[in-house]
Design a protein around this motif. Sequence first.
Motif, PDB file in Angstrom:
ATOM      1  N   LEU A  34     114.071  47.052  19.959  1.00 48.44           N
ATOM      2  CA  LEU A  34     114.004  48.280  19.167  1.00 48.44           C
ATOM      3  C   LEU A  34     115.349  48.990  19.097  1.00 48.44           C
ATOM      4  N   SER A  35     116.096  49.005  20.182  1.00 43.39           N
ATOM      5  CA  SER A  35     117.317  49.803  20.217  1.00 43.39           C
ATOM      6  C   SER A  35     118.568  49.034  19.819  1.00 43.39           C
ATOM      7  N   ALA A  36     118.767  47.861  20.361  1.00 45.30           N
ATOM      8  CA  ALA A  36     120.028  47.157  20.147  1.00 45.30           C
ATOM      9  C   ALA A  36     120.022  46.284  18.901  1.00 45.30           C
ATOM     10  N   ARG A  37     119.070  45.417  18.787  1.00 44.54           N
ATOM     11  CA  ARG A  37     119.078  44.429  17.710  1.00 44.54           C
ATOM     12  C   ARG A  37     118.629  45.016  16.379  1.00 44.54           C
ATOM     13  N   LYS A  38     117.554  45.754  16.407  1.00 43.31           N
ATOM     14  CA  LYS A  38     117.005  46.289  15.157  1.00 43.31           C
ATOM     15  C   LYS A  38     117.615  47.638  14.783  1.00 43.31           C
ATOM     16  N   LEU A  40     116.527  50.418  15.377  1.00 42.11           N
ATOM     17  CA  LEU A  40     115.456  51.292  14.900  1.00 42.11           C
ATOM     18  C   LEU A  40     115.386  52.596  15.681  1.00 42.11           C
ATOM     19  N   ILE A  41     115.363  52.462  16.980  1.00 41.06           N
ATOM     20  CA  ILE A  41     115.097  53.601  17.848  1.00 41.06           C
ATOM     21  C   ILE A  41     116.197  53.724  18.899  1.00 41.06           C
ATOM     22  N   PRO A  42     116.869  54.862  18.969  1.00 41.73           N
ATOM     23  CA  PRO A  42     117.813  55.048  20.078  1.00 41.73           C
ATOM     24  C   PRO A  42     117.035  55.162  21.399  1.00 41.73           C
ATOM     25  N   MET A  43     117.624  54.708  22.467  1.00 43.23           N
ATOM     26  CA  MET A  43     116.929  54.726  23.766  1.00 43.23           C
ATOM     27  C   MET A  43     116.528  56.134  24.192  1.00 43.23           C
ATOM     28  N   GLU A  44     117.207  57.150  23.682  1.00 47.13           N
ATOM     29  CA  GLU A  44     116.828  58.540  24.015  1.00 47.13           C
ATOM     30  C   GLU A  44     115.455  58.887  23.443  1.00 47.13           C
ATOM     31  N   ASN A  45     115.003  58.130  22.445  1.00 49.64           N
ATOM     32  CA  ASN A  45     113.706  58.390  21.818  1.00 49.64           C
ATOM     33  C   ASN A  45     112.582  57.530  22.382  1.00 49.64           C
ATOM     34  N   VAL A  46     112.875  56.794  23.443  1.00 49.55           N
ATOM     35  CA  VAL A  46     111.855  55.988  24.112  1.00 49.55           C
ATOM     36  C   VAL A  46     111.628  56.588  25.494  1.00 49.55           C
ATOM     37  N   LEU A  56     109.441  57.977  19.918  1.00 47.66           N
ATOM     38  CA  LEU A  56     109.578  59.016  18.908  1.00 47.66           C
ATOM     39  C   LEU A  56     110.252  58.433  17.667  1.00 47.66           C
ATOM     40  N   CYS A  57     109.588  58.565  16.536  1.00 51.03           N
ATOM     41  CA  CYS A  57     110.125  58.063  15.268  1.00 51.03           C
ATOM     42  C   CYS A  57     110.464  59.250  14.375  1.00 51.03           C
ATOM     43  N   THR A  66     108.918  50.104  13.386  1.00 52.75           N
ATOM     44  CA  THR A  66     108.686  50.074  14.831  1.00 52.75           C
ATOM     45  C   THR A  66     107.352  49.398  15.141  1.00 52.75           C
ATOM     46  N   ILE A  67     106.310  49.749  14.410  1.00 52.93           N
ATOM     47  CA  ILE A  67     104.989  49.133  14.626  1.00 52.93           C
ATOM     48  C   ILE A  67     105.050  47.637  14.343  1.00 52.93           C
TER      49      ILE A  67
END
Length: 72
Positions: A34-38, A40-46, A56-57, A66-67
């Motif tokens: 979710l964070s590095a490859r895609k 999509l989501i910064p690690m602060e939002n997980v 958090l999206c 993400t889903i």
Amino acid sequence: MGSSSFKPNSGVAQGSIISPYLFDIYIEDLFLELSARKKLIPMENVLAYADDVLILCTGYRTLKDTIETIES
């Protein structure tokens, strides 16, 4: 065991002290995806604690992507 039978335990018992650690190992690849490859989501939002995860999206498209990533 002759005519006796038994049901072996499978998995990790709920409430076991090792459960959160095993979950962390299991879920790490998803967080990296979710964070590095895609991106999509910064690690602060997980947010994760024990075996609970909150992601958090910021928008509908991010939520949908993400889903899809989680399902795959």
